[in-house]
Design a protein around this motif. Structure first.
Motif, PDB file in Angstrom:
ATOM      1  N   TYR A  87       0.837  -1.208   0.000  1.00 17.60           N
ATOM      2  CA  TYR A  87       0.000   0.000   0.000  1.00 17.60           C
ATOM      3  C   TYR A  87       0.869   1.254   0.000  1.00 17.60           C
ATOM      4  O   TYR A  87       0.519   2.264  -0.616  1.00 17.60           O
ATOM      5  CB  TYR A  87      -0.937  -0.002   1.204  1.00 17.60           C
TER       6      TYR A  87
ATOM      7  N   SER B  61       0.810   3.963  -3.052  1.00 20.49           N
ATOM      8  CA  SER B  61       0.500   5.368  -2.783  1.00 20.49           C
ATOM      9  C   SER B  61       1.469   6.295  -3.499  1.00 20.49           C
ATOM     10  O   SER B  61       1.083   7.375  -3.959  1.00 20.49           O
ATOM     11  CB  SER B  61       0.545   5.643  -1.275  1.00 20.49           C
TER      12      SER B  61
ATOM     13  N   ASP C 112       0.848  10.131  -3.755  1.00 15.16           N
ATOM     14  CA  ASP C 112       0.330  10.696  -2.514  1.00 15.16           C
ATOM     15  C   ASP C 112       1.354  10.458  -1.404  1.00 15.16           C
ATOM     16  O   ASP C 112       1.432   9.368  -0.835  1.00 15.16           O
ATOM     17  CB  ASP C 112      -1.010  10.039  -2.166  1.00 15.16           C
TER      18      ASP C 112
ATOM     19  N   ASN D 261      -0.207   9.748   2.218  1.00 14.44           N
ATOM     20  CA  ASN D 261      -0.729   8.392   2.332  1.00 14.44           C
ATOM     21  C   ASN D 261       0.402   7.366   2.395  1.00 14.44           C
ATOM     22  O   ASN D 261       0.327   6.377   3.130  1.00 14.44           O
ATOM     23  CB  ASN D 261      -1.658   8.088   1.158  1.00 14.44           C
ATOM     24  N   ALA D 262       1.455   7.611   1.618  1.00 14.47           N
ATOM     25  CA  ALA D 262       2.600   6.700   1.612  1.00 14.47           C
ATOM     26  C   ALA D 262       3.286   6.684   2.981  1.00 14.47           C
ATOM     27  O   ALA D 262       3.616   5.620   3.511  1.00 14.47           O
ATOM     28  CB  ALA D 262       3.589   7.109   0.532  1.00 14.47           C
TER      29      ALA D 262
ATOM     30  N   TRP E 132       0.976   4.808   5.495  1.00  8.69           N
ATOM     31  CA  TRP E 132       1.024   3.358   5.358  1.00  8.69           C
ATOM     32  C   TRP E 132       2.377   2.796   5.807  1.00  8.69           C
ATOM     33  O   TRP E 132       2.455   1.712   6.385  1.00  8.69           O
ATOM     34  CB  TRP E 132       0.718   2.935   3.926  1.00  8.69           C
TER      35      TRP E 132
END
Length: 210
Positions: A101, A105, A111, A114-115, A118
């Protein structure tokens, strides 16, 4: 992952962090984990049924299942007094999935926030593996990481989304720095713990030598 799910996960992780350091009763926190875990399994199933089930719908709902199953498994482990080895191996599996994930991301969604989020979750699940399967004793550090992540990756982002400002460029930039600062704090805390452990080992060796 839906922001309502993130919000509920923030509450569960906050309580779990307090349980880890002995500030909250295990059984009461275990009940809450089962409650939140059940919600985050039932809702994704419903969303999958009503969606067109394209790959990104499956991708997003699968993220909710990861949290739901973790909380449910943890709650049952605590309430039943289970050994925790299975929970640890499951956490390792989820940690690896979280890396995917993280990469997605960056590569697909571009993103950064978001990276980073995660990546931090992957680290936390890996700590659960170390604590439950390899029986590493670092409750205070694990509790610290879980406490910080409950706020900076779950609770506060959810609240900002509810207020309608989460997806603005300014907030995204600020939150990138917040997450990076949190990662630096995790690294600094781990180095401090290693330094203390090394000092204790040296002191023990000196006592034996005497």
């Amino acid at each position: 992952m839906g922001f309502v799910g993130l919000f509920l996960s923030g509450a569960a992780l906050f309580l779990n962090s307090l349980m880890t350091v002995g500030k909250a009763d295990g059984k009461s926190v275990g009940v809450f984990n089962i409650f939140i875990g059940s919600i985050q399994i039932i809702i994704p199933f419903y969303l999958l049924i009503v969606s067109d089930q394209n790959n990104w719908d499956l991708y997003n709902n699968a993220a909710t299942f990861l949290f739901g199953l973790t909380f449910l498994y943890l709650g049952i482990t605590v309430l039943k007094g289970l050994e925790g080895n299975g929970l640890g191996w499951f956490s390792l599996w989820v940690s690896i999935i979280a890396i995917v994930y993280t990469i997605t991301s960056v590569v697909h969604f571009h993103d950064v926030v978001n990276a980073l989020t995660w990546g931090m979750w992957s680290f936390l699940w890996f700590l659960f593996f170390l604590a439950n399967t390899l029986k590493k004793k670092f409750e205070k550090y694990l509790g610290f990481v879980a406490f910080v992540q409950s706020w900076v990756t779950l609770t506060i982002p959810s609240m900002l989304y509810f207020l309608g400002i989460w997806n603005t460029p300014t907030v995204a930039q600020i939150w990138t720095y917040v997450l990076l600062l949190s990662i630096v704090a995790f690294i600094a805390a781990s180095l401090f713990k290693l330094k203390i452990a090394f000092k204790k080992e040296n002191d023990a060796n000196e006592v034996q030598a005497i």
